[in-house]
Scaffold this motif. Structure first.
Motif, PDB file in Angstrom:
ATOM      1  N   PRO A  64       0.827  -1.209   0.000  1.00 44.50           N
ATOM      2  CA  PRO A  64       0.000   0.000   0.000  1.00 44.50           C
ATOM      3  C   PRO A  64       0.862   1.261   0.000  1.00 44.50           C
ATOM      4  O   PRO A  64       1.997   1.251   0.480  1.00 44.50           O
ATOM      5  CB  PRO A  64      -0.822  -0.122   1.282  1.00 44.50           C
ATOM      6  CG  PRO A  64      -0.094  -1.075   2.142  1.00 44.50           C
ATOM      7  CD  PRO A  64       0.754  -1.943   1.263  1.00 44.50           C
ATOM      8  N   GLU A  84      -3.890   0.985  -2.697  1.00 46.77           N
ATOM      9  CA  GLU A  84      -4.282   2.054  -1.786  1.00 46.77           C
ATOM     10  C   GLU A  84      -4.428   1.627  -0.328  1.00 46.77           C
ATOM     11  O   GLU A  84      -4.234   2.432   0.569  1.00 46.77           O
ATOM     12  CB  GLU A  84      -5.603   2.691  -2.267  1.00 46.77           C
ATOM     13  CG  GLU A  84      -5.446   3.459  -3.569  1.00 46.77           C
ATOM     14  CD  GLU A  84      -4.389   4.554  -3.478  1.00 46.77           C
ATOM     15  OE1 GLU A  84      -4.393   5.321  -2.500  1.00 46.77           O
ATOM     16  OE2 GLU A  84      -3.541   4.619  -4.393  1.00 46.77           O
ATOM     17  N   SER A  85      -4.788   0.365  -0.068  1.00 46.40           N
ATOM     18  CA  SER A  85      -5.116  -0.023   1.310  1.00 46.40           C
ATOM     19  C   SER A  85      -4.604  -1.426   1.618  1.00 46.40           C
ATOM     20  O   SER A  85      -4.261  -2.199   0.710  1.00 46.40           O
ATOM     21  CB  SER A  85      -6.634   0.016   1.513  1.00 46.40           C
ATOM     22  OG  SER A  85      -7.245  -1.018   0.735  1.00 46.40           O
ATOM     23  N   SER A  87      -6.503  -3.783   2.755  1.00 48.38           N
ATOM     24  CA  SER A  87      -7.508  -4.709   2.221  1.00 48.38           C
ATOM     25  C   SER A  87      -7.235  -5.021   0.762  1.00 48.38           C
ATOM     26  O   SER A  87      -7.296  -6.181   0.337  1.00 48.38           O
ATOM     27  CB  SER A  87      -8.912  -4.121   2.373  1.00 48.38           C
ATOM     28  OG  SER A  87      -9.246  -4.001   3.731  1.00 48.38           O
TER      29      SER A  87
END
Length: 186
Positions: A64, A84-85, A87
């Motif tokens: 990320p 981005e994350s 997850s």
């Protein structure tokens, strides 16, 4: 085959943990597998990636942006995917891999391997899940999974789909003979 290895940015306090990352990296490269991992250069992640690279293996990292900004990204990978994350990182890693293996880890990485074990039971992960049990690191978790079976929270068939081992012969046999469990119905 793409081997997902869950491992952390710490080395642990026993040389055996670092040696297990080296052994696993050598096994991945020697067998012409690719490493799929968190993309970092610190701790067991860095040792593992450097070993695969040193042995001419392929490496795919997924990281990320917030970790990349901390300059934790390995700069010598075949491929580094920025997401981005956390997850999205976990989903991307799982999409890229064929086998899930966890080296000795801290709580964050333990959550990741436990999550993919859970996803197997609900049909969201068809990959075999292996706890690389260096120095009996995962023995208590192995016993806990066995306790889940004895208390009726996990079927023996599903428990048999999780391997605790540091034997490459046993790991190879488990992968070769693995069949994803039936999806649970209620």
């Amino acid at each position: 085959m793409n081997i997902i290895v869950y491992c952390g940015a710490s080395k642990g306090n026993k040389e055996e943990y670092q040696n297990s990352a080296i052994q696993l990296g050598e096994w991945i490269a020697k067998n012409n597998h690719s490493l799929v991992f968190g993309g970092g250069n610190a701790g067991l992640m860095g040792i593992l990636a450097n070993t695969v690279i040193h042995n001419n293996g392929k490496t795919i990292g997924v990281m990320p942006t917030f970790l990349q900004e901390r300059e934790l990204a390995h700069d010598n990978l075949d491929e580094l995917i920025i997401v981005e994350s956390m997850s999205e990182r976990k989903e991307t890693i799982l999409e890229k891999g064929d086998v899930c293996i966890a080296l000795p880890v801290g709580p964050g990485t333990l959550e990741e391997i436990t999550e993919v074990v859970s996803w197997t039971r609900v049909g969201q992960n068809d990959n075999p899940c292996i706890f690389f049990n260096t120095n009996h690191y995962y023995t208590l978790i192995q016993q806990f999974y066995d306790q889940m079976v004895s208390n009726g929270f996990l079927t023996q068939a599903d428990r048999d789909k999780i391997l605790f081992s540091n034997s490459f012969e046993e790991i190879e046999d488990f992968i070769k003979n693995y069949k994803a469990p039936k999806v649970r119905s209620y």
